[in-house]
Design a protein around this motif. Structure first.
Motif, mmCIF file in Angstrom:
data_model
loop_
_atom_site.group_PDB
_atom_site.id
_atom_site.type_symbol
_atom_site.label_atom_id
_atom_site.label_comp_id
_atom_site.label_asym_id
_atom_site.label_seq_id
_atom_site.Cartn_x
_atom_site.Cartn_y
_atom_site.Cartn_z
ATOM 1 N N CYS A 1 1.037 4.178 -3.086
ATOM 2 C CA CYS A 1 0.842 5.609 -2.855
ATOM 3 C C CYS A 1 1.962 6.453 -3.465
ATOM 4 C CB CYS A 1 0.755 5.905 -1.360
ATOM 5 S SG CYS A 1 -0.732 5.276 -0.562
ATOM 6 N N LEU B 1 0.826 -1.211 0.000
ATOM 7 C CA LEU B 1 0.000 0.000 0.000
ATOM 8 C C LEU B 1 0.858 1.259 0.000
ATOM 9 C CD1 LEU B 1 -2.832 -1.055 2.484
ATOM 10 C CD2 LEU B 1 -2.979 -0.840 -0.009
ATOM 11 N N ILE B 2 1.967 1.217 0.723
ATOM 12 C CA ILE B 2 2.884 2.366 0.711
ATOM 13 C C ILE B 2 3.430 2.601 -0.687
ATOM 14 C CG2 ILE B 2 5.120 3.204 1.546
ATOM 15 C CD1 ILE B 2 4.512 1.792 4.200
#
Length: 284
Positions: free
Chosen positions: A51, A47-48
């Motif tokens: 982003c 998820l990081i």
């Protein structure tokens, strides 16, 4: 495309990280929980990454789906293999069969041109690793069921290596490709656990938090490096070099799990290192 020094170093780092998370799965009391922790533990790092980088192009989505299914099959069969055999037996067979399959498909199916020395290096690495099928496990007996499961696992490894490598190349964003793949794979594995062993899923977020963060992050970073390397060098060469993680896995198995060390394992390790050295200096 060539195997540059940067790509060579990155893949070796991935090999070390890969051996570490496999050892975490094998070394725990409940291997199902440990595997779940590693797979679902991809999610925070993935998820990081999503982003920070662009999403993969729509053309790569069929590869995402295919890769997700192959990763799932790999995880299920690897877990079953670890329930049957030693780390220093299962790991080499699973990883050693993949380079030969990938090289064969690349050359005869995808039209990839590899130099004779590169083909020889791939064969040496693969045969060195697969010779582990002949060694005995820690109690001195042979373990053919574990070897069979490990070989099936190797077929899944070869499949997802090819699919992920081709998908990353057309994605326009190899880091985004694997970030999304990591999330999708975690969702599928979570659903599988919820339907089959919900108690394992619960323990993932209680007693398994250490492996969730350490093992999951190590696994995600390791394969992220490999995905990037797939876009920089021939998939067959990257796959073969990544399997030098057997050296790290062997040391972990012997010194931490007190698994059997014998002459065949030493010979296989030497063959693997020789193949890696040959691969580094070979050129297309």
């Amino acid at each position: 495309m060539r195997l540059s020094s940067l790509v060579f170093t990155a893949v070796l780092c991935a090999a070390l990280l890969h051996a570490v998370w496999n050892a975490l799965v094998k070394g725990g009391a409940d291997k199902r929980v440990n595997m779940a922790c590693v797979v679902i533990g991809h999610t925070p790092a993935a998820l990081i990454v999503l982003c920070l980088v662009p999403l993969p192009a729509f053309a790569s989505w069929p590869y995402l789906i295919g890769g997700m299914l192959c990763h799932f099959g790999y995880q299920v069969f690897l877990l079953n293999a670890y329930n049957k055999g030693d780390l220093s037996q299962v790991y080499p067979i699973a990883r050693g069969s993949a380079p030969l399959i990938v090289a064969a498909v690349s050359v005869f199916g995808l039209g990839v041109v590899l130099a004779p020395l590169e083909l020889l290096a791939v064969a040496i690495i693969a045969l060195g690793l697969m010779s582990m099928a002949l060694v005995r496990q820690s109690d001195g007996t042979r373990n053919l069921p574990a070897a069979r499961l490990a070989l099936i696992t190797g077929c899944f490894i070869a499949s997802y290596s090819l699919i992920d490598g081709l998908g990353a190349r057309v994605s326009g964003s190899p880091w985004g490709f694997y970030g999304l793949l990591g999330v999708l794979n975690a969702i599928v594995f979570t659903a599988y656990l919820a339907m089959t062993t919900p108690q394992v899923l619960r323990r993932t977020f209680t007693s398994g938090l250490r492996i969730f963060f350490i093992g999951g992050t190590a696994s995600f970073v390791a394969y992220s490096l490999v995905i990037w390397a797939f876009t920089q060098a021939p998939i067959a060469l990257v796959t073969a070099l990544r399997e030098t993680s057997i050296v790290f896995a062997l040391l972990i198995g012997v010194f931490f799990f007190r698994e059997r060390m014998d002459l065949p394992k030493l010979i296989a390790t030497f063959a693997t290192l020789s193949g890696a050295a040959l691969l580094r200096f070979a050129r297309i």
